[in-house]
Design an enzyme around this catalytic site. Structure first.
Site, PDB file in Angstrom:
ATOM      1  N   ARG A  83       0.843  -1.194   0.000  1.00  0.00           N
ATOM      2  CA  ARG A  83       0.000   0.000   0.000  1.00  0.00           C
ATOM      3  C   ARG A  83       0.876   1.239   0.000  1.00  0.00           C
ATOM      4  O   ARG A  83       1.795   1.363   0.799  1.00  0.00           O
ATOM      5  CB  ARG A  83      -0.906   0.004   1.236  1.00  0.00           C
ATOM      6  CG  ARG A  83      -1.595   1.326   1.551  1.00  0.00           C
ATOM      7  CD  ARG A  83      -2.764   1.605   0.610  1.00  0.00           C
ATOM      8  NE  ARG A  83      -3.295   2.938   0.739  1.00  0.00           N
ATOM      9  CZ  ARG A  83      -4.363   3.283   1.464  1.00  0.00           C
ATOM     10  NH1 ARG A  83      -4.994   2.366   2.149  1.00  0.00           N
ATOM     11  NH2 ARG A  83      -4.779   4.517   1.491  1.00  0.00           N
ATOM     12  N   ARG A  92      -5.053   2.077  -5.096  1.00  0.00           N
ATOM     13  CA  ARG A  92      -4.362   1.331  -4.054  1.00  0.00           C
ATOM     14  C   ARG A  92      -4.501  -0.183  -4.212  1.00  0.00           C
ATOM     15  O   ARG A  92      -5.514  -0.668  -4.692  1.00  0.00           O
ATOM     16  CB  ARG A  92      -4.796   1.758  -2.676  1.00  0.00           C
ATOM     17  CG  ARG A  92      -6.257   1.958  -2.456  1.00  0.00           C
ATOM     18  CD  ARG A  92      -6.452   2.915  -1.270  1.00  0.00           C
ATOM     19  NE  ARG A  92      -7.795   3.361  -1.078  1.00  0.00           N
ATOM     20  CZ  ARG A  92      -8.323   4.444  -1.640  1.00  0.00           C
ATOM     21  NH1 ARG A  92      -7.645   5.159  -2.487  1.00  0.00           N
ATOM     22  NH2 ARG A  92      -9.547   4.815  -1.366  1.00  0.00           N
ATOM     23  N   ASP A  95      -6.865  -1.269   0.824  1.00  0.00           N
ATOM     24  CA  ASP A  95      -7.298  -0.271   1.795  1.00  0.00           C
ATOM     25  C   ASP A  95      -8.133  -1.004   2.832  1.00  0.00           C
ATOM     26  O   ASP A  95      -9.121  -1.663   2.481  1.00  0.00           O
ATOM     27  CB  ASP A  95      -8.123   0.806   1.098  1.00  0.00           C
ATOM     28  CG  ASP A  95      -8.479   1.971   1.994  1.00  0.00           C
ATOM     29  OD1 ASP A  95      -7.762   2.203   2.985  1.00  0.00           O
ATOM     30  OD2 ASP A  95      -9.475   2.659   1.696  1.00  0.00           O
ATOM     31  N   ASP A  97     -10.143  -0.270   6.343  1.00  0.00           N
ATOM     32  CA  ASP A  97     -10.643   0.763   7.254  1.00  0.00           C
ATOM     33  C   ASP A  97     -11.420   0.113   8.386  1.00  0.00           C
ATOM     34  O   ASP A  97     -12.325  -0.695   8.145  1.00  0.00           O
ATOM     35  CB  ASP A  97     -11.577   1.733   6.521  1.00  0.00           C
ATOM     36  CG  ASP A  97     -10.853   2.652   5.568  1.00  0.00           C
ATOM     37  OD1 ASP A  97      -9.694   2.997   5.842  1.00  0.00           O
ATOM     38  OD2 ASP A  97     -11.454   3.026   4.541  1.00  0.00           O
TER      39      ASP A  97
END
Length: 159
Positions: A83, A92, A95, A97
């Site tokens: 990343r 990317r 990712d 989150d």
């Protein structure tokens, strides 16, 4: 155990392979039971739009890791999959989150819970609702109602 939800996204370097590798890594997190992952969804990029569509999913974990330690583990996973954070909303490889950590509401320099933009993103809300059709986002309301407000965002489940 605390129920945590993690969003997964990728749009370069074989996104499906990136998400599948991340799911395998989630299964091996310390002090964490991997519970469930949604289907994969294709979505148009938000913010910086001159890039490929994203592949997204959401995973549910049961964990005893503190939220910041879970975040640290997620960021290490991103790094292992190359990343790069070249600019906001850049393409990317992966990712991850941390969306929700139980009913926690937190605003620290390192972590904001619930994730500050999750209630505005169909690519997060739709797979989240697949895992829990009645889920609410602390301070924001029912995810189903919030998804209705994202009607202009195109999202497609893929198999």
């Amino acid at each position: 155990m605390t129920v945590a939800y993690v969003a997964l996204g990728a749009n370069i370097c074989d996104p499906r392979r990136q998400l599948e590798a991340a799911i395998e890594q989630l299964k091996n997190l310390p002090d964490t039971d991997f519970v469930l992952v949604s289907g994969f969804y294709r979505s148009a990029p938000l913010g910086y739009v001159d890039q490929a569509d994203f592949l997204n999913a959401v995973a549910r974990l049961d964990t005893t890791l503190p939220a910041e330690q879970l975040l640290e583990n997620l960021q290490k996973m991103e790094q292992r999959q190359s990343r790069e954070r070249s600019f906001p909303n850049a393409p990317r490889t992966l990712d991850l989150d941390l969306l929700l950590y139980g009913d926690s509401i937190l605003d620290s320099p390192r972590l904001t819970l619930p994730h500050p933009r999750m209630h505005e993103r169909a690519f997060v809300l739709q797979p989240l609702l697949e895992l829990d059709s009645e889920i609410s986002i602390p301070g924001k309301g029912k995810a189903g109602a919030l998804l209705s407000a994202c009607g202009s965002q195109k999202i497609e489940r893929i198999d």
